[in-house]
Design a protein around this motif. Structure first.
Motif, PDB file in Angstrom:
ATOM      1  N   MET A 110       0.841  -1.202   0.000  1.00  0.00           N
ATOM      2  CA  MET A 110       0.000   0.000   0.000  1.00  0.00           C
ATOM      3  C   MET A 110       0.869   1.243   0.000  1.00  0.00           C
ATOM      4  SD  MET A 110      -3.371  -0.687   2.385  1.00  0.00           S
ATOM      5  CE  MET A 110      -2.670  -1.792   3.617  1.00  0.00           C
ATOM      6  N   GLY A 111       0.468   2.229  -0.784  1.00  0.00           N
ATOM      7  CA  GLY A 111       1.244   3.456  -0.895  1.00  0.00           C
ATOM      8  C   GLY A 111       1.035   4.403   0.275  1.00  0.00           C
ATOM      9  N   GLY A 112       1.822   5.454   0.310  1.00  0.00           N
ATOM     10  CA  GLY A 112       1.781   6.391   1.412  1.00  0.00           C
ATOM     11  C   GLY A 112       0.603   7.345   1.389  1.00  0.00           C
ATOM     12  N   SER A 113      -0.106   7.423   0.282  1.00  0.00           N
ATOM     13  CA  SER A 113      -1.217   8.380   0.180  1.00  0.00           C
ATOM     14  C   SER A 113      -2.579   7.729   0.417  1.00  0.00           C
ATOM     15  CB  SER A 113      -1.209   9.031  -1.204  1.00  0.00           C
ATOM     16  OG  SER A 113      -1.380   8.052  -2.223  1.00  0.00           O
ATOM     17  N   VAL A 114      -2.572   6.491   0.904  1.00  0.00           N
ATOM     18  CA  VAL A 114      -3.833   5.779   1.146  1.00  0.00           C
ATOM     19  C   VAL A 114      -4.604   6.451   2.277  1.00  0.00           C
ATOM     20  CG1 VAL A 114      -4.861   3.561   1.804  1.00  0.00           C
ATOM     21  CG2 VAL A 114      -2.807   3.616   0.395  1.00  0.00           C
ATOM     22  N   ASN A 115      -5.907   6.563   2.118  1.00  0.00           N
ATOM     23  CA  ASN A 115      -6.765   7.065   3.183  1.00  0.00           C
ATOM     24  C   ASN A 115      -6.513   6.270   4.467  1.00  0.00           C
ATOM     25  OD1 ASN A 115      -9.478   6.561   4.752  1.00  0.00           O
ATOM     26  ND2 ASN A 115      -9.713   8.550   3.754  1.00  0.00           N
ATOM     27  N   PRO A 116      -6.292   6.926   5.604  1.00  0.00           N
ATOM     28  CA  PRO A 116      -5.942   6.213   6.841  1.00  0.00           C
ATOM     29  C   PRO A 116      -6.958   5.165   7.259  1.00  0.00           C
ATOM     30  CG  PRO A 116      -5.501   8.554   7.094  1.00  0.00           C
ATOM     31  CD  PRO A 116      -6.211   8.392   5.784  1.00  0.00           C
ATOM     32  N   ARG A 117      -8.249   5.475   7.134  1.00  0.00           N
ATOM     33  CA  ARG A 117      -9.266   4.499   7.530  1.00  0.00           C
ATOM     34  C   ARG A 117      -9.273   3.313   6.576  1.00  0.00           C
ATOM     35  NH1 ARG A 117     -11.805   1.699  11.372  1.00  0.00           N
ATOM     36  NH2 ARG A 117     -13.927   1.089  10.746  1.00  0.00           N
ATOM     37  N   LEU A 118      -9.118   3.578   5.263  1.00  0.00           N
ATOM     38  CA  LEU A 118      -9.042   2.480   4.299  1.00  0.00           C
ATOM     39  C   LEU A 118      -7.834   1.601   4.594  1.00  0.00           C
ATOM     40  CD1 LEU A 118      -9.913   0.996   1.736  1.00  0.00           C
ATOM     41  CD2 LEU A 118      -8.598   2.682   0.406  1.00  0.00           C
ATOM     42  N   LYS A 119      -6.705   2.213   4.928  1.00  0.00           N
ATOM     43  CA  LYS A 119      -5.509   1.439   5.260  1.00  0.00           C
ATOM     44  C   LYS A 119      -5.751   0.572   6.483  1.00  0.00           C
ATOM     45  CE  LYS A 119      -0.550   1.862   6.146  1.00  0.00           C
ATOM     46  NZ  LYS A 119       0.614   2.786   6.228  1.00  0.00           N
ATOM     47  N   GLN A 120      -6.411   1.120   7.488  1.00  0.00           N
ATOM     48  CA  GLN A 120      -6.706   0.352   8.695  1.00  0.00           C
ATOM     49  C   GLN A 120      -7.604  -0.839   8.386  1.00  0.00           C
ATOM     50  OE1 GLN A 120      -9.056   2.460  11.593  1.00  0.00           O
ATOM     51  NE2 GLN A 120      -8.446   1.115  13.279  1.00  0.00           N
ATOM     52  N   VAL A 121      -8.656  -0.589   7.601  1.00  0.00           N
ATOM     53  CA  VAL A 121      -9.597  -1.656   7.261  1.00  0.00           C
ATOM     54  C   VAL A 121      -8.919  -2.749   6.440  1.00  0.00           C
ATOM     55  CG1 VAL A 121     -11.668  -2.206   5.920  1.00  0.00           C
ATOM     56  CG2 VAL A 121     -11.646  -0.184   7.401  1.00  0.00           C
ATOM     57  N   MET A 122      -8.182  -2.358   5.408  1.00  0.00           N
ATOM     58  CA  MET A 122      -7.562  -3.344   4.525  1.00  0.00           C
ATOM     59  C   MET A 122      -6.439  -4.113   5.222  1.00  0.00           C
ATOM     60  SD  MET A 122      -9.317  -3.454   1.851  1.00  0.00           S
ATOM     61  CE  MET A 122      -8.236  -4.649   1.055  1.00  0.00           C
ATOM     62  N   THR A 123      -5.671  -3.440   6.063  1.00  0.00           N
ATOM     63  CA  THR A 123      -4.613  -4.124   6.810  1.00  0.00           C
ATOM     64  C   THR A 123      -5.194  -5.229   7.683  1.00  0.00           C
ATOM     65  OG1 THR A 123      -3.204  -2.153   6.851  1.00  0.00           O
ATOM     66  CG2 THR A 123      -2.785  -3.813   8.537  1.00  0.00           C
ATOM     67  N   CYS A 124      -6.285  -4.905   8.370  1.00  0.00           N
ATOM     68  CA  CYS A 124      -6.931  -5.893   9.244  1.00  0.00           C
ATOM     69  C   CYS A 124      -7.575  -7.002   8.425  1.00  0.00           C
ATOM     70  CB  CYS A 124      -7.963  -5.185  10.112  1.00  0.00           C
ATOM     71  SG  CYS A 124      -8.652  -6.212  11.420  1.00  0.00           S
ATOM     72  N   LEU A 125      -8.211  -6.640   7.301  1.00  0.00           N
ATOM     73  CA  LEU A 125      -8.854  -7.639   6.453  1.00  0.00           C
ATOM     74  C   LEU A 125      -7.841  -8.640   5.917  1.00  0.00           C
ATOM     75  CD1 LEU A 125     -11.362  -8.670   4.917  1.00  0.00           C
ATOM     76  CD2 LEU A 125     -10.781  -7.071   3.089  1.00  0.00           C
ATOM     77  N   ILE A 126      -6.713  -8.149   5.395  1.00  0.00           N
ATOM     78  CA  ILE A 126      -5.671  -9.037   4.872  1.00  0.00           C
ATOM     79  C   ILE A 126      -5.149  -9.948   5.972  1.00  0.00           C
ATOM     80  CG2 ILE A 126      -3.327  -9.105   3.916  1.00  0.00           C
ATOM     81  CD1 ILE A 126      -5.508  -8.349   1.901  1.00  0.00           C
ATOM     82  N   GLN A 127      -4.947  -9.380   7.139  1.00  0.00           N
ATOM     83  CA  GLN A 127      -4.436 -10.173   8.262  1.00  0.00           C
ATOM     84  C   GLN A 127      -5.359 -11.342   8.577  1.00  0.00           C
ATOM     85  OE1 GLN A 127      -3.725  -7.854  11.795  1.00  0.00           O
ATOM     86  NE2 GLN A 127      -3.746  -9.655  13.134  1.00  0.00           N
ATOM     87  N   HIS A 128      -6.665 -11.066   8.652  1.00  0.00           N
ATOM     88  CA  HIS A 128      -7.610 -12.118   9.042  1.00  0.00           C
ATOM     89  C   HIS A 128      -7.873 -13.099   7.901  1.00  0.00           C
ATOM     90  CE1 HIS A 128      -8.656 -10.806  13.097  1.00  0.00           C
ATOM     91  NE2 HIS A 128      -8.585  -9.561  12.654  1.00  0.00           N
ATOM     92  N   LEU A 129      -7.931 -12.611   6.670  1.00  0.00           N
ATOM     93  CA  LEU A 129      -8.132 -13.513   5.538  1.00  0.00           C
ATOM     94  C   LEU A 129      -6.977 -14.502   5.401  1.00  0.00           C
ATOM     95  CD1 LEU A 129      -9.576 -11.256   2.676  1.00  0.00           C
ATOM     96  CD2 LEU A 129     -10.733 -13.125   3.853  1.00  0.00           C
ATOM     97  N   HIS A 130      -5.762 -13.994   5.486  1.00  0.00           N
ATOM     98  CA  HIS A 130      -4.598 -14.864   5.355  1.00  0.00           C
ATOM     99  C   HIS A 130      -4.520 -15.843   6.521  1.00  0.00           C
ATOM    100  CE1 HIS A 130      -2.088 -12.704   2.094  1.00  0.00           C
ATOM    101  NE2 HIS A 130      -3.345 -12.276   2.025  1.00  0.00           N
ATOM    102  N   ALA A 131      -4.855 -15.366   7.729  1.00  0.00           N
ATOM    103  CA  ALA A 131      -4.851 -16.255   8.894  1.00  0.00           C
ATOM    104  C   ALA A 131      -5.877 -17.373   8.731  1.00  0.00           C
ATOM    105  CB  ALA A 131      -5.133 -15.452  10.156  1.00  0.00           C
ATOM    106  N   PHE A 132      -7.032 -17.047   8.181  1.00  0.00           N
ATOM    107  CA  PHE A 132      -8.066 -18.057   7.937  1.00  0.00           C
ATOM    108  C   PHE A 132      -7.565 -19.129   6.970  1.00  0.00           C
ATOM    109  CE2 PHE A 132     -11.186 -19.154   4.598  1.00  0.00           C
ATOM    110  CZ  PHE A 132     -11.972 -20.045   5.312  1.00  0.00           C
ATOM    111  N   ILE A 133      -6.965 -18.691   5.855  1.00  0.00           N
ATOM    112  CA  ILE A 133      -6.483 -19.639   4.845  1.00  0.00           C
ATOM    113  C   ILE A 133      -5.408 -20.546   5.426  1.00  0.00           C
ATOM    114  CG2 ILE A 133      -5.219 -19.815   2.654  1.00  0.00           C
ATOM    115  CD1 ILE A 133      -6.705 -17.199   1.834  1.00  0.00           C
ATOM    116  N   LYS A 134      -4.534 -19.982   6.230  1.00  0.00           N
ATOM    117  CA  LYS A 134      -3.466 -20.783   6.828  1.00  0.00           C
ATOM    118  C   LYS A 134      -4.014 -21.752   7.875  1.00  0.00           C
ATOM    119  CE  LYS A 134      -0.119 -17.055   6.114  1.00  0.00           C
ATOM    120  NZ  LYS A 134       0.700 -15.997   6.746  1.00  0.00           N
ATOM    121  N   GLU A 135      -4.958 -21.274   8.683  1.00  0.00           N
ATOM    122  CA  GLU A 135      -5.502 -22.130   9.738  1.00  0.00           C
ATOM    123  C   GLU A 135      -6.275 -23.304   9.154  1.00  0.00           C
ATOM    124  OE1 GLU A 135      -8.720 -21.926  13.455  1.00  0.00           O
ATOM    125  OE2 GLU A 135      -7.898 -20.074  12.595  1.00  0.00           O
ATOM    126  N   ILE A 136      -7.071 -23.026   8.134  1.00  0.00           N
ATOM    127  CA  ILE A 136      -7.920 -24.070   7.560  1.00  0.00           C
ATOM    128  C   ILE A 136      -7.185 -24.874   6.500  1.00  0.00           C
ATOM    129  CG2 ILE A 136      -8.995 -22.856   5.596  1.00  0.00           C
ATOM    130  CD1 ILE A 136     -10.866 -24.833   8.302  1.00  0.00           C
TER     131      ILE A 136
END
Length: 296
Positions: free
Chosen positions: A36-62
């Motif tokens: 993600m680039g430096g000009s990303v909207n802060p709230r969008l960055k927060q949402v996407m960072t958390c989403l990627i974290q949980h999606l990847h964790a799900f794929i690895k766990e299952i």
């Protein structure tokens, strides 16, 4: 991190010389989020960072298989293909997974005593006619006639003047008018009312009936695979808004309805279950009384 290449040489895969790591099972979250680039909207960055974290964790766990991933892609594709102006299959998916109710709960943490909210649902239509108190919203004259009445009040019990009450309900066969435009009159079982200084409201409709959510698409197939039924308990929708108060979106449920404890979209709350009583009026078979308490 190091891995052994086929010719036996050790190949450093942790970083590519630019300070950014290569993609691997262990570094997947870090690699994707660092793109993600430096000009990303802060709230969008927060949402996407958390989403990627949980999606990847799900794929690895299952330990998701390639076949399961392809099946998931096909499911999402078919869900999108079924969406139209009349039908929103993704909202339906959100509903049956409990996501809609969770988002509602997070965004509607009302103070103690305020009426609880629940899902908006896919069948609301803007522009319903404004009616006088005591009007009948059932235009097809089918179903068991019911008198709905109560007050709109604040936390202290004071009446709220000028509260706009938007109501909508299924018909006696369990369908909303927008589901049967060729069979039901326009605005059947819909209306908008505005309270006076006493905060009172009253109108006639029908005693709601339980009905299945649309289950002829991917979401219905998912419910079947999960051994779940598609039914919602009998209810009528309310959207109550007044200046200076939080907008309320809720239902009242008939206490004698089937599926109260197994609503397909998890929308039932104990405080919203209402006794519908037989009445001896000449103009109604049932009556239901409910006071809406708005939070300031």
């Amino acid at each position: 991190m190091s891995t052994q290449t086929e010719d036996g040489e050790m190949n450093q895969l942790t970083h590519n010389g630019t300070g950014f790591p290569f993609f691997s099972e262990d570094t997947s979250v870090e690699v994707v989020n660092l793109r993600m680039g430096g000009s990303v909207n802060p709230r969008l960055k927060q949402v996407m960072t958390c989403l990627i974290q949980h999606l990847h964790a799900f794929i690895k766990e299952i330990e998701l298989t390639q076949e399961e991933w392809e099946l998931g892609i096909d499911f999402v594709t078919r869900t999108g293909q079924l969406c139209s102006e009349e039908r929103q299959e993704f909202i339906l998916l959100s509903d049956v997974l409990g996501i809609s109710m969770l988002v509602d709960a997070v965004n509607n943490r009302h103070p103690f005593g305020a009426t609880e909210s629940t899902v908006f649902g896919p069948f609301h239509v803007e522009g319903a006619p404004h009616l006088e108190m005591g009007a009948n919203i059932s235009l097809d004259a089918k179903g068991e006639k019911c008198l709905f009445e109560g007050r709109v009040i604040d936390i202290e019990g004071n009446p709220i003047e000028g509260a706009v009450i938007d109501v909508w309900c299924d018909n006696a066969a369990g369908y909303y008018d927008v589901q049967q435009p060729e069979l039901q009159p326009k605005w059947n079982n819909r209306g908008v009312f505005i309270t006076g200084a006493d905060g009172l409201y009253s109108f006639y409709g029908i005693k709601p009936v339980s009905y299945p959510i649309p289950n002829d698409g991917p979401v219905g197939q998912l419910l079947e695979k999960l051994d779940r039924h598609p039914y919602r308990p009998a209810h009528i929708h309310f959207r109550v808004a007044a200046k200076g108060y939080r907008k309320l979106i809720t239902h009242i449920f008939t206490a004698d309805s089937l599926y109260i404890d197994s609503d397909a979209v998890f929308g039932v709350k104990k405080s919203l279950i209402t006794p519908f009583k037989k009445c001896d009026r000449s103009d109604a078979v049932w009556s239901a009384k409910y006071n809406f308490v708005l939070a300031s």
